[in-house]
Design a protein around this motif. Sequence first.
Motif, PDB file in Angstrom:
ATOM      1  N   THR A   9       0.835  -1.013  -0.081  1.00 20.44           N
ATOM      2  CA  THR A   9      -0.029  -0.045  -0.109  1.00 20.44           C
ATOM      3  C   THR A   9       0.991   1.171  -0.047  1.00 20.44           C
ATOM      4  N   SER A  10       0.524   2.282  -0.690  1.00 26.02           N
ATOM      5  CA  SER A  10       1.399   3.343  -0.986  1.00 26.02           C
ATOM      6  C   SER A  10       0.632   4.506  -0.932  1.00 26.02           C
ATOM      7  N   GLY A  11       1.158   5.627  -0.584  1.00 24.44           N
ATOM      8  CA  GLY A  11       0.680   7.110  -0.884  1.00 24.44           C
ATOM      9  C   GLY A  11      -0.367   7.224   0.346  1.00 24.44           C
ATOM     10  N   GLY A  12      -1.368   8.112   0.359  1.00 21.17           N
ATOM     11  CA  GLY A  12      -2.123   8.428   1.489  1.00 21.17           C
ATOM     12  C   GLY A  12      -2.911   7.236   1.771  1.00 21.17           C
ATOM     13  N   THR A  58       1.981   2.624   5.158  1.00 25.32           N
ATOM     14  CA  THR A  58       2.254   3.129   3.813  1.00 25.32           C
ATOM     15  C   THR A  58       3.216   4.435   4.005  1.00 25.32           C
ATOM     16  N   ALA A  59       3.909   4.945   2.781  1.00 19.65           N
ATOM     17  CA  ALA A  59       4.758   6.109   2.876  1.00 19.65           C
ATOM     18  C   ALA A  59       4.741   6.663   1.567  1.00 19.65           C
ATOM     19  N   ARG A  60       5.526   7.746   1.503  1.00 27.05           N
ATOM     20  CA  ARG A  60       5.773   8.252   0.511  1.00 27.05           C
ATOM     21  C   ARG A  60       7.322   8.222   0.379  1.00 27.05           C
ATOM     22  N   SER A  61       7.718   7.823  -0.917  1.00 21.46           N
ATOM     23  CA  SER A  61       9.318   7.253  -1.145  1.00 21.46           C
ATOM     24  C   SER A  61       9.792   8.343  -2.403  1.00 21.46           C
ATOM     25  N   GLU A  62      10.705   9.278  -2.005  1.00 21.44           N
ATOM     26  CA  GLU A  62      11.391  10.056  -2.660  1.00 21.44           C
ATOM     27  C   GLU A  62      12.426   9.087  -3.543  1.00 21.44           C
ATOM     28  N   GLU A  63      12.964   8.154  -2.710  1.00 22.71           N
ATOM     29  CA  GLU A  63      14.143   7.280  -3.116  1.00 22.71           C
ATOM     30  C   GLU A  63      13.704   6.456  -4.404  1.00 22.71           C
ATOM     31  N   PHE A  64      12.360   6.388  -4.244  1.00 22.41           N
ATOM     32  CA  PHE A  64      11.985   5.274  -5.543  1.00 22.41           C
ATOM     33  C   PHE A  64      11.779   6.081  -6.816  1.00 22.41           C
ATOM     34  N   LYS A  65      11.836   7.322  -6.920  1.00 24.33           N
ATOM     35  CA  LYS A  65      11.873   8.118  -8.121  1.00 24.33           C
ATOM     36  C   LYS A  65      13.350   8.209  -8.572  1.00 24.33           C
ATOM     37  N   GLY A 101      17.066   3.840  -6.657  1.00 26.26           N
ATOM     38  CA  GLY A 101      15.936   3.312  -5.763  1.00 26.26           C
ATOM     39  C   GLY A 101      15.455   2.163  -6.417  1.00 26.26           C
ATOM     40  N   MET A 102      15.003   2.369  -7.775  1.00 24.10           N
ATOM     41  CA  MET A 102      14.275   1.272  -8.304  1.00 24.10           C
ATOM     42  C   MET A 102      15.077   0.025  -8.619  1.00 24.10           C
ATOM     43  N   ARG A 103      16.480   0.464  -8.793  1.00 23.78           N
ATOM     44  CA  ARG A 103      17.375  -0.950  -9.021  1.00 23.78           C
ATOM     45  C   ARG A 103      17.295  -1.735  -7.814  1.00 23.78           C
ATOM     46  N   ILE A 126      -1.511  -1.040  -4.277  1.00 26.19           N
ATOM     47  CA  ILE A 126      -2.773  -0.321  -3.821  1.00 26.19           C
ATOM     48  C   ILE A 126      -2.397   1.010  -3.467  1.00 26.19           C
ATOM     49  N   GLY A 127      -2.754   1.871  -4.152  1.00 29.75           N
ATOM     50  CA  GLY A 127      -2.395   3.566  -4.017  1.00 29.75           C
ATOM     51  C   GLY A 127      -3.301   4.312  -4.812  1.00 29.75           C
ATOM     52  N   GLY A 128      -2.758   5.522  -5.303  1.00 25.85           N
ATOM     53  CA  GLY A 128      -3.346   6.681  -5.884  1.00 25.85           C
ATOM     54  C   GLY A 128      -2.404   6.905  -7.176  1.00 25.85           C
ATOM     55  N   ASP A 129      -2.550   7.993  -7.844  1.00 23.94           N
ATOM     56  CA  ASP A 129      -2.146   8.315  -9.027  1.00 23.94           C
ATOM     57  C   ASP A 129      -0.605   8.221  -9.043  1.00 23.94           C
ATOM     58  N   GLY A 130       0.128   8.788  -7.795  1.00 24.25           N
ATOM     59  CA  GLY A 130       1.444   8.745  -7.584  1.00 24.25           C
ATOM     60  C   GLY A 130       2.036   7.417  -7.637  1.00 24.25           C
ATOM     61  N   THR A 131       1.338   6.547  -6.882  1.00 26.78           N
ATOM     62  CA  THR A 131       1.703   5.179  -6.778  1.00 26.78           C
ATOM     63  C   THR A 131       1.648   4.409  -8.238  1.00 26.78           C
ATOM     64  N   PHE A 132       0.974   4.850  -9.245  1.00 24.12           N
ATOM     65  CA  PHE A 132       0.669   4.263 -10.372  1.00 24.12           C
ATOM     66  C   PHE A 132       1.885   4.891 -11.387  1.00 24.12           C
ATOM     67  N   THR A 133       2.084   6.233 -11.163  1.00 29.88           N
ATOM     68  CA  THR A 133       3.153   6.579 -12.024  1.00 29.88           C
ATOM     69  C   THR A 133       4.590   5.968 -11.578  1.00 29.88           C
ATOM     70  N   GLY A 134       4.776   5.754 -10.268  1.00 32.13           N
ATOM     71  CA  GLY A 134       6.035   5.028  -9.916  1.00 32.13           C
ATOM     72  C   GLY A 134       6.090   3.621 -10.630  1.00 32.13           C
ATOM     73  N   ALA A 135       4.742   3.129 -10.715  1.00 35.78           N
ATOM     74  CA  ALA A 135       4.590   1.641 -11.022  1.00 35.78           C
ATOM     75  C   ALA A 135       5.016   1.598 -12.448  1.00 35.78           C
TER      76      ALA A 135
HETATM   77  N1  LIG Z   1       7.495  10.136 -10.821  1.00 38.89           N
HETATM   78  C1  LIG Z   1       7.442   9.308 -10.059  1.00 38.89           C
HETATM   79  N2  LIG Z   1       8.496   8.209 -10.141  1.00 38.89           N
HETATM   80  C2  LIG Z   1       8.596   7.318  -9.373  1.00 38.89           C
HETATM   81  N3  LIG Z   1       7.913   7.025  -8.325  1.00 38.89           N
HETATM   82  C3  LIG Z   1       6.827   7.934  -7.871  1.00 38.89           C
HETATM   83  C4  LIG Z   1       6.475   8.914  -8.943  1.00 38.89           C
HETATM   84  N4  LIG Z   1       5.550   9.815  -8.394  1.00 38.89           N
HETATM   85  C5  LIG Z   1       5.260   8.931  -7.294  1.00 38.89           C
HETATM   86  N5  LIG Z   1       5.823   8.214  -7.320  1.00 38.89           N
HETATM   87  C6  LIG Z   1       5.956   7.036  -5.945  1.00 38.89           C
HETATM   88  O1  LIG Z   1       4.607   6.830  -5.485  1.00 38.89           O
HETATM   89  C7  LIG Z   1       4.518   7.450  -4.063  1.00 38.89           C
HETATM   90  C8  LIG Z   1       3.023   7.509  -3.834  1.00 38.89           C
HETATM   91  O2  LIG Z   1       2.622   8.501  -4.369  1.00 38.89           O
HETATM   92  P1  LIG Z   1       1.738   9.820  -3.817  1.00 38.89           P
HETATM   93  O3  LIG Z   1       1.422  10.882  -4.925  1.00 38.89           O
HETATM   94  O4  LIG Z   1       2.523  10.241  -2.732  1.00 38.89           O
HETATM   95  O5  LIG Z   1       0.323   9.186  -3.363  1.00 38.89           O
HETATM   96  P2  LIG Z   1      -0.638   8.439  -4.244  1.00 38.89           P
HETATM   97  O6  LIG Z   1      -0.334   7.260  -4.969  1.00 38.89           O
HETATM   98  O7  LIG Z   1      -1.597   8.116  -3.055  1.00 38.89           O
HETATM   99  O8  LIG Z   1      -1.279   9.580  -5.176  1.00 38.89           O
HETATM  100  C9  LIG Z   1       5.450   8.264  -4.092  1.00 38.89           C
HETATM  101  O9  LIG Z   1       5.756   8.540  -2.761  1.00 38.89           O
HETATM  102  C10 LIG Z   1       6.717   7.688  -4.966  1.00 38.89           C
HETATM  103  O10 LIG Z   1       7.349   6.829  -4.200  1.00 38.89           O
END
Ligand SMILES: Nc1ncnc2c1ncn2[C@@H]1O[C@H](COP(=O)(O)OP(=O)(O)O)[C@@H](O)[C@H]1O
Length: 327
Positions: free
Chosen positions: A11-14, A73-80, A84-86, A103-112
């Motif tokens: 689970t990720s994000g808020g 859950t957490a918000r991770s700058e390192e994953f960006k 971090g991804m490696r 399981i998360g929101g738009d940020g989580t799916f952007t990361g995925a």
């Molecule tokens: N551009 C990105 N690249 C890689 N990971 C990202 C990116 N944007 C968001 N994430 C990852 O997804 C996490 C959750 O995003 P966030 O916007 O905080 O919550 P939510 O998923 O609820 O919208 C971030 O803390 C980060 O680890």
Amino acid sequence: MYQIKCIGVLTSGGDAPGMNAALRAVTRKAIYHGIRVKAICRGYKGLIGGEIREFQTQDVSNIIQQGGTIIKTARSEEFKTEEGMRIAYENLRKEEIDALVVIGGDGTFTGARYFAQEYPDIPIVGIPGTIDNDLYGTDYTIGYDTALNTIVQAVDKIRDTASSHERLFFIEVMGRDAGFLALYGAIASGAEAAIIPEIETNTDQLNELIEQGFRKSKNSSIVLVAESDITGGAIGISNRLKEKYPEYDYRVTILGHIQRGGSPTANDRILASRMGAAAIDALLDDQRNVMIGIVNDEIVYVPFNKAIKDEKPVDKKLMDIIRILSI
Ligand SMILES: Nc1ncnc2c1ncn2[C@@H]1O[C@H](COP(=O)(O)OP(=O)(O)O)[C@@H](O)[C@H]1O
Ligand SMILES: O=P(O)(O)OC[C@H]1O[C@](O)(COP(=O)(O)O)[C@@H](O)[C@@H]1O
Ligand SMILES: [Mg+2]
């Protein structure tokens, strides 16, 4: 066809009420199909940190009714970052996880989505868990219904004071840059207006409210304001009011994080259970990089890039309903 033997779930994000119900459904449905489940704590942060442990069916007992998320859950700058991804990928390989449910929101799916571009051998399926309901391709996100009900309960209470003191209240609700909670919360609580970022004429909305509607037939008013830089939030709106109409007796209430907590509603539990099960079906069906959505009560698969990038429209006609019903 490659057979998935072990999935990771995080689970990720808020946090959002119903995330636990989704975790339960993912875990039990996977185990039902003979797939092992590893829970990754603290979202992408825990994936990088290796906070991973195997879940059995009893690990998700008695959580369907709990708010928050038991795996944190957490918000991770390192994953960006590339590094971090490696590390995240190496941990998945080390744990023999061959597919991921996020399981998360738009940020989580952007990361995925970025992760899948870098490491395409790990299929990922997303489950929309956010109170904001701001994801394209799904009518509802998990947590939205509970948050909406929390808002309505809070507004009902504030209305007692609003009417006793004959006051105007600006109540700020969450939503980041989406107005769903404010718009639907306003209708459900019988508020006199909603100020949302999707409709950019906020000054007009405020003027219209004051000059045409406010205090014609009522001595109190409730305005729901979506948090956002565009609206200026409840404080921004009230400051504008103070300048133009210093005679009004008004108060500002920011509902804040009470909107994120609490036991999920029946609707959110059902949605989470259906989506959690559907996420495993999607993986078994060789789907990848899709979010599970629900449209007209049917489960759909929405590519991550569409879920994130496409604008989810609000029905602007609902603003008329609010206006007409508050005469
Ligand atoms: N551009 C990105 N690249 C890689 N990971 C990202 C990116 N944007 C968001 N994430 C990852 O997804 C996490 C959750 O995003 P966030 O916007 O905080 O919550 P939510 O998923 O609820 O919208 C971030 O803390 C980060 O680890
Ligand atoms: O709890 P935080 O980190 O202050 O974040 C507040 C934000 O999280 C939310 O409650 C939920 O947003 P996400 O689901 O995108 O994380 C927003 O409505 C709000 O803007
Ligand atoms: Mg978000």
